[in-house]
Motif scaffolding. Sequence first.
Motif, PDB file in Angstrom:
ATOM      1  N   UNK A 196     -17.675   3.162  13.043  1.00 30.94           N
ATOM      2  CA  UNK A 196     -16.948   2.426  11.843  1.00 30.94           C
ATOM      3  C   UNK A 196     -17.905   1.922  10.706  1.00 30.94           C
ATOM      4  N   UNK A 197     -19.041   1.277  11.105  1.00 32.75           N
ATOM      5  CA  UNK A 197     -19.893   1.112  10.113  1.00 32.75           C
ATOM      6  C   UNK A 197     -20.442   2.083   9.190  1.00 32.75           C
ATOM      7  N   UNK A 198     -20.692   3.386   9.639  1.00 37.03           N
ATOM      8  CA  UNK A 198     -21.085   4.662   8.849  1.00 37.03           C
ATOM      9  C   UNK A 198     -19.881   4.783   8.160  1.00 37.03           C
ATOM     10  N   UNK A 199     -18.684   4.774   8.569  1.00 41.48           N
ATOM     11  CA  UNK A 199     -17.408   5.516   7.877  1.00 41.48           C
ATOM     12  C   UNK A 199     -17.279   4.650   6.824  1.00 41.48           C
ATOM     13  N   UNK A 200     -17.356   3.069   6.821  1.00 44.99           N
ATOM     14  CA  UNK A 200     -17.171   2.101   5.774  1.00 44.99           C
ATOM     15  C   UNK A 200     -18.232   2.416   4.573  1.00 44.99           C
ATOM     16  N   UNK A 201     -19.530   2.543   5.254  1.00 44.70           N
ATOM     17  CA  UNK A 201     -20.567   2.691   4.165  1.00 44.70           C
ATOM     18  C   UNK A 201     -20.141   4.440   3.296  1.00 44.70           C
ATOM     19  N   UNK A 202     -19.697   5.122   4.111  1.00 48.12           N
ATOM     20  CA  UNK A 202     -19.785   6.520   3.630  1.00 48.12           C
ATOM     21  C   UNK A 202     -18.385   6.697   2.720  1.00 48.12           C
ATOM     22  N   UNK A 203     -17.185   6.174   3.281  1.00 51.70           N
ATOM     23  CA  UNK A 203     -15.876   6.492   2.505  1.00 51.70           C
ATOM     24  C   UNK A 203     -15.177   5.112   2.198  1.00 51.70           C
ATOM     25  N   UNK A 204     -15.703   3.916   2.412  1.00 55.47           N
ATOM     26  CA  UNK A 204     -14.941   2.834   1.860  1.00 55.47           C
ATOM     27  C   UNK A 204     -13.943   2.250   2.621  1.00 55.47           C
ATOM     28  N   UNK A 205     -13.054   1.623   1.845  1.00 58.96           N
ATOM     29  CA  UNK A 205     -11.910   0.865   2.230  1.00 58.96           C
ATOM     30  C   UNK A 205     -11.026   0.752   1.268  1.00 58.96           C
ATOM     31  N   UNK A 206      -9.685   0.823   1.394  1.00 53.89           N
ATOM     32  CA  UNK A 206      -8.663   0.716   0.485  1.00 53.89           C
ATOM     33  C   UNK A 206      -8.428   1.774  -0.641  1.00 53.89           C
ATOM     34  N   UNK A 207      -9.139   2.745  -0.325  1.00 56.36           N
ATOM     35  CA  UNK A 207      -8.948   4.162  -1.086  1.00 56.36           C
ATOM     36  C   UNK A 207      -8.418   5.103  -0.315  1.00 56.36           C
ATOM     37  N   UNK A 208      -8.170   6.493  -0.956  1.00 55.99           N
ATOM     38  CA  UNK A 208      -7.766   7.765  -0.501  1.00 55.99           C
ATOM     39  C   UNK A 208      -8.707   8.517   0.334  1.00 55.99           C
ATOM     40  N   UNK A 209      -9.976   8.011   0.398  1.00 59.17           N
ATOM     41  CA  UNK A 209     -11.034   8.434   1.182  1.00 59.17           C
ATOM     42  C   UNK A 209     -11.165   8.084   2.502  1.00 59.17           C
ATOM     43  N   UNK A 210     -10.486   6.790   2.726  1.00 58.40           N
ATOM     44  CA  UNK A 210     -11.033   5.839   3.760  1.00 58.40           C
ATOM     45  C   UNK A 210     -10.550   6.707   5.225  1.00 58.40           C
ATOM     46  N   UNK A 211     -11.804   6.500   6.020  1.00 60.99           N
ATOM     47  CA  UNK A 211     -11.875   7.089   7.199  1.00 60.99           C
ATOM     48  C   UNK A 211     -10.673   6.754   8.208  1.00 60.99           C
ATOM     49  N   UNK A 212     -10.262   7.628   9.048  1.00 62.31           N
ATOM     50  CA  UNK A 212      -9.220   7.519   9.933  1.00 62.31           C
ATOM     51  C   UNK A 212      -9.640   6.390  11.137  1.00 62.31           C
ATOM     52  N   UNK A 213     -10.715   6.429  11.346  1.00 64.14           N
ATOM     53  CA  UNK A 213     -11.295   5.372  12.455  1.00 64.14           C
ATOM     54  C   UNK A 213     -11.159   3.951  11.723  1.00 64.14           C
ATOM     55  N   UNK A 214     -11.482   3.767  10.453  1.00 64.74           N
ATOM     56  CA  UNK A 214     -11.370   2.691   9.699  1.00 64.74           C
ATOM     57  C   UNK A 214     -10.064   2.023   9.669  1.00 64.74           C
ATOM     58  N   UNK A 215      -9.122   2.713   9.371  1.00 64.28           N
ATOM     59  CA  UNK A 215      -7.740   2.589   9.163  1.00 64.28           C
ATOM     60  C   UNK A 215      -6.954   2.007  10.590  1.00 64.28           C
ATOM     61  N   UNK A 216      -7.552   2.630  11.570  1.00 60.44           N
ATOM     62  CA  UNK A 216      -6.931   2.632  12.922  1.00 60.44           C
ATOM     63  C   UNK A 216      -7.645   1.314  13.801  1.00 60.44           C
ATOM     64  N   UNK A 217      -8.958   1.164  13.316  1.00 60.07           N
ATOM     65  CA  UNK A 217      -9.654   0.340  14.172  1.00 60.07           C
ATOM     66  C   UNK A 217     -10.295  -1.295  13.748  1.00 60.07           C
ATOM     67  N   UNK A 218      -9.704  -1.060  12.265  1.00 59.40           N
ATOM     68  CA  UNK A 218     -10.128  -2.310  11.478  1.00 59.40           C
ATOM     69  C   UNK A 218      -9.127  -2.965  10.848  1.00 59.40           C
ATOM     70  N   UNK A 219      -9.084  -4.426  10.588  1.00 64.76           N
ATOM     71  CA  UNK A 219      -7.938  -5.566  10.106  1.00 64.76           C
ATOM     72  C   UNK A 219      -8.424  -5.634   8.715  1.00 64.76           C
ATOM     73  N   UNK A 220      -7.861  -5.359   7.749  1.00 66.49           N
ATOM     74  CA  UNK A 220      -8.660  -5.902   6.462  1.00 66.49           C
ATOM     75  C   UNK A 220      -7.467  -6.779   5.862  1.00 66.49           C
ATOM     76  N   UNK A 221      -8.175  -7.892   5.419  1.00 68.97           N
ATOM     77  CA  UNK A 221      -7.366  -8.992   4.475  1.00 68.97           C
ATOM     78  C   UNK A 221      -7.965  -8.780   3.018  1.00 68.97           C
ATOM     79  N   UNK A 222      -7.219  -8.224   2.202  1.00 70.12           N
ATOM     80  CA  UNK A 222      -7.732  -7.979   0.735  1.00 70.12           C
ATOM     81  C   UNK A 222      -7.852  -9.340  -0.035  1.00 70.12           C
ATOM     82  N   UNK A 223      -8.891  -9.743  -0.753  1.00 73.13           N
ATOM     83  CA  UNK A 223      -8.899 -10.851  -1.447  1.00 73.13           C
ATOM     84  C   UNK A 223      -8.679 -10.421  -2.941  1.00 73.13           C
ATOM     85  N   UNK A 224      -8.250 -11.362  -3.662  1.00 72.58           N
ATOM     86  CA  UNK A 224      -8.132 -11.382  -4.939  1.00 72.58           C
ATOM     87  C   UNK A 224      -8.834 -12.488  -5.883  1.00 72.58           C
ATOM     88  N   UNK A 225      -9.073 -12.204  -7.197  1.00 67.89           N
ATOM     89  CA  UNK A 225      -9.761 -13.522  -7.807  1.00 67.89           C
ATOM     90  C   UNK A 225      -8.508 -14.438  -8.206  1.00 67.89           C
TER      91      UNK A 225
END
Length: 413
Positions: free
Chosen positions: A384-413
């Motif tokens: 999951x760490x490698x996938x987040x570094x490689x393909x990030x989060x919240x974009x079209x490239x986001x890895x399947x393992x991150x989508x399935x295994x991680x909970x994301x709380x998006x923050x805004x300014x």
Amino acid sequence: MKLLNKGLAALTVAAALSGCASIGKGVAEAFLEKQQAADTRLCEIWGKPINGLAPYLDNQHGKMKVLMIHGVGNHLPGYSTEFVEKLARELDLPVMASRYKNIGLTDRFNQGKNLGNLRISRLLNKDQHRELLFYELAWSAITAKQKDVLAYDNSGEYSFRRAEVNDLMKKFSNDTGPDPIIYLGESREDILVSFAQAFCWMTKSNWDKLPDDATQACSFNDDSDISNLVNDHYAFVSHSLGSRITIDGMQRIASFINNRDADFRDAVKLKEIPIYMLSNQLPMLQLGLKLPEVSNQQAAYCRPEGAKYAGRILTKMSLVAFSDPNDLLSYAIPHGFVDKYLDSRLCIDVTNININVAKIFDAFGLGKLANPLDAHVGYDKDDRVVALIAKGLGNNNTSKIVKERCRWVETID
């Protein structure tokens, strides 16, 4: 006859006990296997979307360049090999240059100094139109000589008196414990120069023009750097003390950047550089350090309408802080830390990732248990760490393992 009966009884009891032990062992193994099979390790993320490395691999005019900075302990060239191979698989870069390049790092003003080693790998896709240059900094040669003062404690004169496991732990402590202390002493400047030299070599042109198996100093004053700074993309991956070195190294570069020509300053100001910090220790390693030259002025330096926007060092530096709650030496970055303790001119924003990289077991009703050493050193092996570094989060490239295994709380300014 009585003796025979007693013997048979003893054998019967022994067999029964042996059977119980076998059954108990089987139950225990099945219990542990069940816990290992059901991987429920947490992955919680608070922050803005992460681009990752993938979007910058198709840059026709420049390269994606990544610099890894290790933490405490002795590290030989090649320490990042497992991470590099996992990163290459995640980014679909199956082609690699047949050999590495190694540059012995030294000080421009004292070229007799040994400031460690920079090892460069070249990774490409099948068509060789997507390229990643991976720079691995091994700076521990700077502190190794000073740690010789503890070498006697690792000798047989003392080590044989310890229990075996305790002896291994003591040797590990003797290797890793002194580094943060040494870093706060006279060797701090050499370590930061080592980082600056590594970053300088990153700004140089392509693979073919890099030196190999040579000890050579790099200069930011070289005019050829400008086109590379404009076109190339940069990222840092750091572990434990390496995160402090990276931040301090960039703050040090900020302190002398105004002595460079306008083209160099303007090129740097346009850059957005992420730091993927494994086992982040910035809060702990801030203890005893002076406040930066410029702080609590992020709005003035980092917003286009800010009064000091022209004086920024970078457009943005994203800190992606990975912390395992069972890692005894890792910390999230709390609210207000960046404003008070980090240079405002770096325009830093933060994403905190709370992630179990060590497996957690139920210790047969005695409570939950995770190996704290695994929790400290296991980040670069976690998919999951490698996938987040490689393909990030919240974009079209986001890895399947991150989508399935991680909970994301998006923050805004």
